[in-house]
Design a protein around this motif. Structure first.
Motif, PDB file in Angstrom:
ATOM      1  N   ASP A   4       0.926  -1.066  -0.018  1.00 17.23           N
ATOM      2  CA  ASP A   4       0.083   0.038   0.004  1.00 17.23           C
ATOM      3  C   ASP A   4       0.770   1.096  -0.032  1.00 17.23           C
ATOM      4  O   ASP A   4       1.983   1.242   0.535  1.00 17.23           O
ATOM      5  CB  ASP A   4      -0.868  -0.002   1.122  1.00 17.23           C
ATOM      6  N   VAL A   5       0.313   2.151  -0.650  1.00 18.85           N
ATOM      7  CA  VAL A   5       1.106   3.349  -0.551  1.00 18.85           C
ATOM      8  C   VAL A   5       1.076   4.096   0.951  1.00 18.85           C
ATOM      9  O   VAL A   5       0.096   4.497   1.624  1.00 18.85           O
ATOM     10  CB  VAL A   5       0.439   4.585  -1.497  1.00 18.85           C
ATOM     11  N   LYS A   6       2.193   4.559   1.507  1.00 17.11           N
ATOM     12  CA  LYS A   6       2.402   5.106   2.776  1.00 17.11           C
ATOM     13  C   LYS A   6       2.185   6.395   2.697  1.00 17.11           C
ATOM     14  O   LYS A   6       2.868   7.262   1.928  1.00 17.11           O
ATOM     15  CB  LYS A   6       3.843   4.657   3.135  1.00 17.11           C
ATOM     16  N   GLU A   7       1.287   6.688   3.580  1.00 15.14           N
ATOM     17  CA  GLU A   7       0.935   8.301   3.738  1.00 15.14           C
ATOM     18  C   GLU A   7       1.370   8.951   4.955  1.00 15.14           C
ATOM     19  O   GLU A   7       1.279  10.120   5.182  1.00 15.14           O
ATOM     20  CB  GLU A   7      -0.811   8.335   3.775  1.00 15.14           C
ATOM     21  N   LEU A  27       7.829   8.323  -7.517  1.00 16.75           N
ATOM     22  CA  LEU A  27       6.560   7.872  -6.695  1.00 16.75           C
ATOM     23  C   LEU A  27       5.260   8.365  -7.376  1.00 16.75           C
ATOM     24  O   LEU A  27       4.334   7.952  -7.009  1.00 16.75           O
ATOM     25  CB  LEU A  27       6.637   8.839  -5.383  1.00 16.75           C
ATOM     26  N   SER A  28       5.425   9.260  -8.317  1.00 11.56           N
ATOM     27  CA  SER A  28       4.108   9.727  -9.003  1.00 11.56           C
ATOM     28  C   SER A  28       3.075   8.621  -9.524  1.00 11.56           C
ATOM     29  O   SER A  28       2.087   8.654  -9.359  1.00 11.56           O
ATOM     30  CB  SER A  28       4.381  10.680 -10.203  1.00 11.56           C
ATOM     31  N   PRO A  29       3.828   7.604 -10.184  1.00  8.29           N
ATOM     32  CA  PRO A  29       2.846   6.438 -10.366  1.00  8.29           C
ATOM     33  C   PRO A  29       2.021   5.815  -9.574  1.00  8.29           C
ATOM     34  O   PRO A  29       1.027   5.282  -9.723  1.00  8.29           O
ATOM     35  CB  PRO A  29       3.785   5.547 -11.289  1.00  8.29           C
ATOM     36  N   SER A  30       2.671   5.809  -8.188  1.00  8.81           N
ATOM     37  CA  SER A  30       1.841   5.112  -7.040  1.00  8.81           C
ATOM     38  C   SER A  30       0.782   6.072  -6.519  1.00  8.81           C
ATOM     39  O   SER A  30       0.364   5.620  -5.484  1.00  8.81           O
ATOM     40  CB  SER A  30       2.918   4.576  -6.209  1.00  8.81           C
ATOM     41  N   MET A  31       0.785   7.307  -6.967  1.00 12.53           N
ATOM     42  CA  MET A  31       0.091   8.330  -6.203  1.00 12.53           C
ATOM     43  C   MET A  31      -1.463   8.293  -6.850  1.00 12.53           C
ATOM     44  O   MET A  31      -1.618   8.000  -7.754  1.00 12.53           O
ATOM     45  CB  MET A  31       0.528   9.730  -6.443  1.00 12.53           C
ATOM     46  N   SER A  34      -5.229  13.017  -7.343  1.00  7.86           N
ATOM     47  CA  SER A  34      -5.153  14.250  -6.765  1.00  7.86           C
ATOM     48  C   SER A  34      -4.002  14.564  -6.060  1.00  7.86           C
ATOM     49  O   SER A  34      -3.370  15.857  -6.327  1.00  7.86           O
ATOM     50  CB  SER A  34      -6.258  14.522  -5.919  1.00  7.86           C
ATOM     51  N   MET A  35      -3.180  13.719  -5.711  1.00  9.52           N
ATOM     52  CA  MET A  35      -1.828  13.601  -5.002  1.00  9.52           C
ATOM     53  C   MET A  35      -0.624  14.025  -6.508  1.00  9.52           C
ATOM     54  O   MET A  35       0.000  14.806  -5.941  1.00  9.52           O
ATOM     55  CB  MET A  35      -1.615  12.527  -4.414  1.00  9.52           C
ATOM     56  N   GLN A  36      -1.075  13.717  -7.425  1.00 11.10           N
ATOM     57  CA  GLN A  36      -0.290  13.578  -8.467  1.00 11.10           C
ATOM     58  C   GLN A  36      -0.180  15.234  -8.897  1.00 11.10           C
ATOM     59  O   GLN A  36       0.721  15.741  -9.294  1.00 11.10           O
ATOM     60  CB  GLN A  36      -0.628  12.844  -9.616  1.00 11.10           C
ATOM     61  N   ARG A  37      -1.625  15.837  -8.940  1.00 13.89           N
ATOM     62  CA  ARG A  37      -1.546  17.162  -9.239  1.00 13.89           C
ATOM     63  C   ARG A  37      -0.790  18.114  -8.394  1.00 13.89           C
ATOM     64  O   ARG A  37      -0.102  18.859  -8.787  1.00 13.89           O
ATOM     65  CB  ARG A  37      -3.080  17.492  -9.327  1.00 13.89           C
ATOM     66  N   VAL A  38      -0.860  17.589  -6.985  1.00 15.83           N
ATOM     67  CA  VAL A  38       0.074  18.331  -5.973  1.00 15.83           C
ATOM     68  C   VAL A  38       1.577  18.318  -6.235  1.00 15.83           C
ATOM     69  O   VAL A  38       2.390  19.218  -6.353  1.00 15.83           O
ATOM     70  CB  VAL A  38      -0.101  18.067  -4.547  1.00 15.83           C
ATOM     71  N   ALA A  39       1.874  17.157  -6.550  1.00 12.78           N
ATOM     72  CA  ALA A  39       3.306  16.706  -6.870  1.00 12.78           C
ATOM     73  C   ALA A  39       3.703  17.304  -8.253  1.00 12.78           C
ATOM     74  O   ALA A  39       4.989  17.844  -8.115  1.00 12.78           O
ATOM     75  CB  ALA A  39       3.519  15.380  -6.889  1.00 12.78           C
ATOM     76  N   GLU A  40       3.039  17.308  -9.075  1.00 13.53           N
ATOM     77  CA  GLU A  40       3.185  17.830 -10.385  1.00 13.53           C
ATOM     78  C   GLU A  40       3.465  19.485 -10.408  1.00 13.53           C
ATOM     79  O   GLU A  40       4.328  20.164 -10.997  1.00 13.53           O
ATOM     80  CB  GLU A  40       2.501  17.630 -11.572  1.00 13.53           C
ATOM     81  N   ALA A  41       2.572  20.141  -9.401  1.00 11.62           N
ATOM     82  CA  ALA A  41       2.751  21.413  -9.195  1.00 11.62           C
ATOM     83  C   ALA A  41       3.838  21.766  -8.459  1.00 11.62           C
ATOM     84  O   ALA A  41       4.600  22.785  -9.121  1.00 11.62           O
ATOM     85  CB  ALA A  41       1.608  21.996  -8.601  1.00 11.62           C
ATOM     86  N   LEU A  74       4.254  11.587   1.572  1.00 16.10           N
ATOM     87  CA  LEU A  74       4.671  10.607   0.929  1.00 16.10           C
ATOM     88  C   LEU A  74       6.139  10.948   0.144  1.00 16.10           C
ATOM     89  O   LEU A  74       6.907   9.976  -0.142  1.00 16.10           O
ATOM     90  CB  LEU A  74       3.582  10.434  -0.254  1.00 16.10           C
ATOM     91  N   LEU A  75       6.263  12.125  -0.001  1.00 16.11           N
ATOM     92  CA  LEU A  75       7.635  12.696  -0.730  1.00 16.11           C
ATOM     93  C   LEU A  75       8.879  12.549   0.305  1.00 16.11           C
ATOM     94  O   LEU A  75       9.885  12.826  -0.050  1.00 16.11           O
ATOM     95  CB  LEU A  75       7.669  14.177  -1.195  1.00 16.11           C
ATOM     96  N   GLY A  76       8.411  12.488   1.677  1.00 15.87           N
ATOM     97  CA  GLY A  76       9.348  12.133   2.626  1.00 15.87           C
ATOM     98  C   GLY A  76       9.673  13.435   3.799  1.00 15.87           C
ATOM     99  O   GLY A  76      10.458  13.410   4.156  1.00 15.87           O
ATOM    100  N   TYR A  77       8.754  14.425   3.771  1.00 15.77           N
ATOM    101  CA  TYR A  77       8.739  15.494   4.437  1.00 15.77           C
ATOM    102  C   TYR A  77       7.609  15.240   5.779  1.00 15.77           C
ATOM    103  O   TYR A  77       6.565  14.665   5.358  1.00 15.77           O
ATOM    104  CB  TYR A  77       8.290  16.623   3.660  1.00 15.77           C
TER     105      TYR A  77
END
Length: 306
Positions: A4-7, A27-31, A34-41, A74-77
């Motif tokens: 599972d994706v860790k949140e 990590l984008s493919p596993s998001m 909506s999370m991809q939109r944040v990550a891409e931004a 998810l990105l480690g912060y």
């Protein structure tokens, strides 16, 4: 281990600003979308996003504050505040005068020189992304297991099978018993023989290759230390992996299939692993390497004609 994706934040040190873009690509493919939109931004406009509050970024991406915080974790912060600091650092690096990035998209009518330049750029980016995302604690644990293993089995098919063979031939030259398996039947029948003290490595970019997952599952159930080298750390293969080494997500195009850049990433991980194993077995590895060089030396000498 779960796929599972860790949140939630893992407690490890947050990634450096320069590693942020690499983490997003990996990590984008596993998001979720909506999370991809944040990550891409945040990857696309670090300076602009660094100036936004969590509410502002949620509004910009059409998501929620909770989604922004989950993406940061998810990105480690630990939280959004830490992500903003990383974004500010990344923005400062980008404004320090570096040349603009070269697009790696190759057109059918591109001149040969452009093809070479674009592929070279993409290979460099793949290597940088892989190094940034590679968990050195996991790498050290895998190297330690390999250094003392009775036997190592490596599974891979297609391009990943070539990488498996590369790792095995390196390990053999330092005196470690290792086998590469691309035939799924042989892989499973050999995995049945593994036990505690052995190591099984599965190489699969997608993380879902059944012919690789099946022998790893068998090895896992028989007590071997299991390792997945994959570009999808949330994929099915991770269910049966004691350790996961993440490779860079390949940037595909019509003229550049995923196998090209995934192979580059996998080879870097394999080279790092081999080097770490050699460090841990230096007293036996050094003379084994010297013996292999000596055995082959005559094949590299110029032949004299009579």
């Amino acid at each position: 281990m779960t796929n599972d994706v860790k949140e939630t934040f893992s407690g490890e040190a947050p990634p450096a600003p320069a590693a942020l873009a690499a983490k997003v690509r990996t990590l984008s493919p596993s998001m979720t979308r909506s999370m991809q939109r944040v990550a891409e931004a945040v990857a696309g406009d670090p300076a602009g996003c660094a100036a936004l509050t969590v509410t502002g970024l949620a509004e910009l991406t059409g998501t929620s504050e909770a989604t922004v915080v989950r993406t940061a974790r998810l990105l480690g912060y630990p939280g959004y505040r830490d992500l903003r600091l990383a974004l500010a650092g990344l923005a400062a690096q980008q404004q320090s005068g570096r040349a603009p990035a070269v697009t790696a998209d190759i057109a059918v009518d591109d001149p040969v020189a452009d093809v070479v330049a674009k592929l070279a750029h993409d290979e460099r980016q793949t290597l940088a992304d892989t190094a940034a995302a590679l968990d050195t604690v996991q790498l050290g644990a895998v190297a330690a297991a390999c250094a003392t293993a009775r036997r190592i089995d490596v599974y891979g098919v297609g391009a990943s099978g070539l990488v498996a063979q590369d790792l095995v031939q390196k390990l053999l030259r330092i005196g470690i018993v290792a086998h590469a398996h691309s035939d799924p039947h042989l892989a499973v029948t050999n995995a049945v023989q593994l036990r505690s003290g052995d190591v099984a490595l599965a190489i699969t970019h997608s993380g879902s290759t059944g012919d690789v997952i099946e022998p790893l599952r068998v090895a896992f159930e028989h007590g071997a230390t299991t390792v997945a080298i994959t570009g999808r750390p949330d994929g099915p293969v991770s269910q049966y992996a004691d350790h996961v080494l993440t490779t860079s997500t390949a940037r595909e195009s019509e003229l550049r299939p995923a196998a090209m850049s995934s192979r580059t990433s996998q080879l870097l991980v394999v080279d790092c692993l081999f080097t770490c194993v050699t460090q841990r077995t230096y007293e036996t590895a050094a003379p084994a390497l010297a013996a292999s060089y000596e055995a082959l030396a005559h094949r590299h000498s110029p032949r004299t004609t009579r």
